[in-house]
Design an enzyme around this catalytic site. Structure first.
Site, PDB file in Angstrom:
ATOM      1  CG  HIS A 103      -0.263  -0.306   2.510  1.00 15.28           C
ATOM      2  ND1 HIS A 103       0.622   0.580   3.072  1.00 15.28           N
ATOM      3  CD2 HIS A 103      -0.284  -1.377   3.339  1.00 15.28           C
ATOM      4  CE1 HIS A 103       1.078   0.096   4.207  1.00 15.28           C
ATOM      5  NE2 HIS A 103       0.554  -1.117   4.388  1.00 15.28           N
ATOM      6  N   GLY A 137       1.786   3.154   2.266  1.00 14.39           N
ATOM      7  CA  GLY A 137       2.738   3.192   3.383  1.00 14.39           C
ATOM      8  C   GLY A 137       4.066   2.554   2.973  1.00 14.39           C
ATOM      9  CG  HIS A 138       4.284  -1.646   2.114  1.00 14.08           C
ATOM     10  ND1 HIS A 138       2.976  -2.056   2.046  1.00 14.08           N
ATOM     11  CD2 HIS A 138       4.847  -2.368   3.121  1.00 14.08           C
ATOM     12  CE1 HIS A 138       2.753  -2.993   2.960  1.00 14.08           C
ATOM     13  NE2 HIS A 138       3.865  -3.199   3.633  1.00 14.08           N
ATOM     14  CD  GLU A 154       8.915   7.414  13.265  1.00  7.80           C
ATOM     15  OE1 GLU A 154       7.872   8.093  13.229  1.00  7.80           O
ATOM     16  OE2 GLU A 154      10.036   7.869  13.579  1.00  7.80           O
ATOM     17  CG  ASP A 196       5.034  -2.424  12.063  1.00  2.16           C
ATOM     18  OD1 ASP A 196       4.095  -3.045  12.560  1.00  2.16           O
ATOM     19  OD2 ASP A 196       5.050  -2.095  10.852  1.00  2.16           O
ATOM     20  CD  GLN A 208       9.038  -4.802  12.061  1.00  4.33           C
ATOM     21  OE1 GLN A 208       8.485  -5.881  12.149  1.00  4.33           O
ATOM     22  NE2 GLN A 208       8.869  -4.005  11.023  1.00  4.33           N
ATOM     23  CB  SER A 215      -2.281  -1.975   8.327  1.00  4.46           C
ATOM     24  OG  SER A 215      -2.191  -3.362   8.545  1.00  4.46           O
ATOM     25  CB  SER A 216      -0.962  -5.773   4.521  1.00  2.46           C
ATOM     26  OG  SER A 216       0.216  -5.155   4.068  1.00  2.46           O
TER      27      SER A 216
HETATM   28  P1  AMP Z   1       4.933  -5.186   6.483  1.00  2.05           P
HETATM   29  O1  AMP Z   1       4.744  -5.514   5.034  1.00  2.05           O
HETATM   30  O2  AMP Z   1       3.659  -4.938   7.211  1.00  2.05           O
HETATM   31  O3  AMP Z   1       5.876  -6.118   7.184  1.00  2.05           O
HETATM   32  O4  AMP Z   1       5.653  -3.768   6.487  1.00  2.05           O
HETATM   33  C1  AMP Z   1       6.871  -3.555   5.833  1.00  2.05           C
HETATM   34  C2  AMP Z   1       7.437  -2.231   6.254  1.00  2.05           C
HETATM   35  O5  AMP Z   1       6.513  -1.201   5.930  1.00  2.05           O
HETATM   36  C3  AMP Z   1       7.680  -2.135   7.771  1.00  2.05           C
HETATM   37  O6  AMP Z   1       8.880  -1.436   8.001  1.00  2.05           O
HETATM   38  C4  AMP Z   1       6.481  -1.356   8.246  1.00  2.05           C
HETATM   39  O7  AMP Z   1       6.710  -0.651   9.434  1.00  2.05           O
HETATM   40  C5  AMP Z   1       6.274  -0.419   7.086  1.00  2.05           C
HETATM   41  N1  AMP Z   1       4.913   0.094   7.068  1.00  2.05           N
HETATM   42  C6  AMP Z   1       3.761  -0.632   7.054  1.00  2.05           C
HETATM   43  N2  AMP Z   1       2.695   0.184   7.102  1.00  2.05           N
HETATM   44  C7  AMP Z   1       3.175   1.450   7.163  1.00  2.05           C
HETATM   45  C8  AMP Z   1       2.576   2.741   7.251  1.00  2.05           C
HETATM   46  N3  AMP Z   1       1.255   2.901   7.292  1.00  2.05           N
HETATM   47  N4  AMP Z   1       3.387   3.821   7.284  1.00  2.05           N
HETATM   48  C9  AMP Z   1       4.736   3.674   7.266  1.00  2.05           C
HETATM   49  N5  AMP Z   1       5.360   2.489   7.192  1.00  2.05           N
HETATM   50  C10 AMP Z   1       4.600   1.392   7.136  1.00  2.05           C
END
Ligand code: AMP
Length: 279
Positions: free
Chosen positions: A33, A35-36, A148, A150, A153, A185-186
């Protein structure tokens, strides 16, 4: 854009680049999305070659149903990554990463792993650190980008890098939100229409908590937040914690010269959503 499942092909590609080439790395679990994409756009500002991994890491899921239900949208992900200008996408199989031993290593992050998500998702951070360390060893990035969203993490990855002296710079990226404030978020894709409409309440509550932090004590804020969710039919609160940003330990009183953040985890039906705000 190169897309490969194989470590060997990824390394051939990266080895063919000039040694002075900076590599920006964004690890993800796919179902991408905005965010990524914001992490990738950040990486493009300061790195020549951009590598994104898409790997739903089984060892970081304490809940098997969550793993089974984790959304997968590979073709759409690849289209988005091509559009934003990624050089290489690494989409390994579980076997490519773990071989026959699909297990986490055990890590000690000086207590960071015991708080919040560590309490509610036992073993989660051992899984996260195992995969991130392994991916760093494979990709050997100059910089790696983490959201941020997460925050715990992010702090654990910083600790991992410091403890193991890993030659990578960790770049934090701010939380990307929907127009109504819901942190992207996914897992949001799995919300029903009603749950999706209710979900912005999470960030609204965090914003009020931030305001209250100026005038009220921590106990009052905790009680207020708990009460807000008692009256909510669609969202149930798992935890709300005001913690020191560095230690992630919950606080009962604020001190000057310390940074604090409020952290929240909420269930909308089966779907678990997390968010946080700097105070
Ligand atoms: P994930 O695919 O959920 O493991 O996320 C991969 C990376 O994208 C991680 O570093 C997450 O913290 C970051 N991430 C996920 N959602 C967001 C968001 N809404 N804003 C910023 N970073 C994000």
């Amino acid at each position: 854009m190169v897309v490969t499942k194989e470590i060997r092909l990824l390394q051939n590609y990266l080895n063919s680049l000039s040694k002075s080439n900076s590599i920006g790395f964004v690890p993800t679990m796919g179902a991408l999305h905005q965010g990524h994409l914001s992490l990738i756009k950040n990486a493009k500002k300061s790195c020549k070659t951009i590598v994104v991994s898409i790997f739903v890491n089984p060892t970081q899921f304490n809940n098997q149903q969550d793993l089974i239900n984790y959304p997968s949208t590979l073709q759409n992900d690849l289209d988005l990554l091509k559009e934003v200008g990624v050089d290489l996408v690494f989409t390994p199989s579980i076997n490519e990463i773990y071989g026959q031993d699909v297990n986490s290593e055990n890590f000690d992050f000086d207590g960071l792993e015991q708080e919040m998500e560590g309490k509610f998702r036992p073993g989660h951070f051992n899984g996260v650190a195992t995969i991130v360390k392994r991916l760093f060893e494979i990709v050997k990035p100059t910089r790696a980008y983490f959201g941020e969203k997460d925050f715990q993490q992010l702090q654990i990855i910083r600790k991992l890098v410091a403890k193991f002296n890993l030659p990578v710079e960790i770049i934090p990226c701010s939380i990307h939100r929907e127009k109504d404030g819901l942190a992207m978020s996914s897992r949001n894709a799995r919300l029903t229409k009603k749950q999706r409409e209710a979900a912005p309440f999470i960030y609204q509550t965090l914003k009020v908590a931030k305001k209250m932090f100026g005038t009220k004590n921590v106990e009052e804020i905790n009680a207020w937040v708990t009460n807000q969710f008692k009256n909510n039919a669609l969202l149930s609160l798992e935890y709300f914690i005001i913690a020191n940003e560095k230690t992630l330990k919950p606080i009962s009183h604020k001190k000057t010269n310390e940074l604090y953040r409020a952290f929240i985890a909420v269930f909308a039906g089966e779907i678990r959503l997390i968010d946080n705000i700097s105070l």
